[in-house]
Design a protein around this motif. Structure first.
Motif, short mmCIF file in Angstrom:
data_model
loop_
_atom_site.label_atom_id
_atom_site.label_comp_id
_atom_site.label_asym_id
_atom_site.label_seq_id
_atom_site.Cartn_x
_atom_site.Cartn_y
_atom_site.Cartn_z
N ALA A 1 29.31 70.91 115.44
CA ALA A 1 29.89 70.11 114.36
C ALA A 1 29.70 70.81 113.02
CB ALA A 1 29.26 68.72 114.34
N ALA A 2 28.56 71.43 112.83
CA ALA A 2 28.29 72.15 111.58
C ALA A 2 29.24 73.33 111.42
CB ALA A 2 26.84 72.63 111.55
N ARG A 3 29.48 74.06 112.49
CA ARG A 3 30.43 75.19 112.43
C ARG A 3 31.83 74.70 112.07
NH1 ARG A 3 27.49 76.96 117.21
NH2 ARG A 3 26.07 78.60 116.55
N ASP A 4 32.23 73.57 112.65
CA ASP A 4 33.54 73.00 112.33
C ASP A 4 33.60 72.62 110.86
OD1 ASP A 4 34.29 73.28 114.98
OD2 ASP A 4 33.97 71.15 115.47
N GLU A 5 32.53 72.02 110.36
CA GLU A 5 32.49 71.62 108.95
C GLU A 5 32.56 72.83 108.02
OE1 GLU A 5 29.71 69.03 105.92
OE2 GLU A 5 29.47 68.75 108.07
N VAL A 6 31.86 73.90 108.36
CA VAL A 6 31.92 75.12 107.55
C VAL A 6 33.34 75.67 107.53
CG1 VAL A 6 31.18 77.54 107.43
CG2 VAL A 6 29.49 75.73 107.79
N ALA A 7 34.01 75.68 108.67
CA ALA A 7 35.39 76.18 108.73
C ALA A 7 36.31 75.33 107.85
CB ALA A 7 35.89 76.18 110.18
N ILE A 8 36.14 74.04 107.88
CA ILE A 8 36.96 73.15 107.04
C ILE A 8 36.69 73.42 105.57
CG2 ILE A 8 37.27 70.74 106.33
CD1 ILE A 8 36.75 70.03 109.35
N LEU A 9 35.42 73.54 105.19
CA LEU A 9 35.07 73.80 103.79
C LEU A 9 35.59 75.15 103.33
CD1 LEU A 9 31.47 72.31 103.73
CD2 LEU A 9 33.54 71.34 102.68
N GLN A 10 35.55 76.15 104.20
CA GLN A 10 36.10 77.47 103.84
C GLN A 10 37.60 77.38 103.61
OE1 GLN A 10 34.51 79.74 107.14
NE2 GLN A 10 32.88 80.58 105.87
N HIS A 11 38.29 76.62 104.44
CA HIS A 11 39.73 76.43 104.29
C HIS A 11 40.04 75.74 102.96
CE1 HIS A 11 43.92 75.72 105.33
NE2 HIS A 11 43.73 74.45 104.97
N ILE A 12 39.29 74.69 102.65
CA ILE A 12 39.50 73.96 101.39
C ILE A 12 39.25 74.89 100.20
CG2 ILE A 12 38.57 72.13 99.92
CD1 ILE A 12 38.10 70.54 102.56
#
Length: 111
Positions: free
Chosen positions: A85-96
């Motif tokens: 879940a943390a990896r997914d969150e990091v990917a989302i934040l990087q995209h934003i």
């Protein structure tokens, strides 16, 4: 007197809702963080205070000694499903962040 006892019980319930509880600090659970702890490369981030907690992490106010500003430090639980879940969150934040930077650059180009 009876009313005071009821109020005290309500306060106890509120306090327990504001704290993740000691039982969460175990293998696969929350990582123990304390004010003054330092994290990151060259101990870049120093913990100042706890901001909050959620189902799979705690969030801490920290001082970034490189940037000279306060930041939020999110510390995930260590169980595998939380790491994913943390990896997914990091990917989302990087995209934003990338989209925000592209929008900023486009706005500057138009100016």
């Amino acid at each position: 007197e009876g009313e005071e006892d009821e109020d005290d019980e309500d306060e106890d319930v509120e306090e327990s809702e504001d704290d993740e509880g000691e039982e969460g600090y175990r293998k696969g659970g929350y990582h123990p963080v304390r004010v003054g702890d330092a994290y990151g490369p060259d101990e870049r981030y120093t913990v100042l205070s706890k901001m909050g907690w959620g189902h799979f992490s705690t969030v801490w106010l920290a001082w970034d000694r490189v940037q000279g500003e306060c930041v939020a430090l999110k510390v995930q639980k260590s169980a595998k499903q939380y790491m994913e879940a943390a990896r997914d969150e990091v990917a989302i934040l990087q995209h934003i962040a990338a989209e925000a930077e592209a929008a900023r650059a486009a706005a500057e180009a138009e100016a």
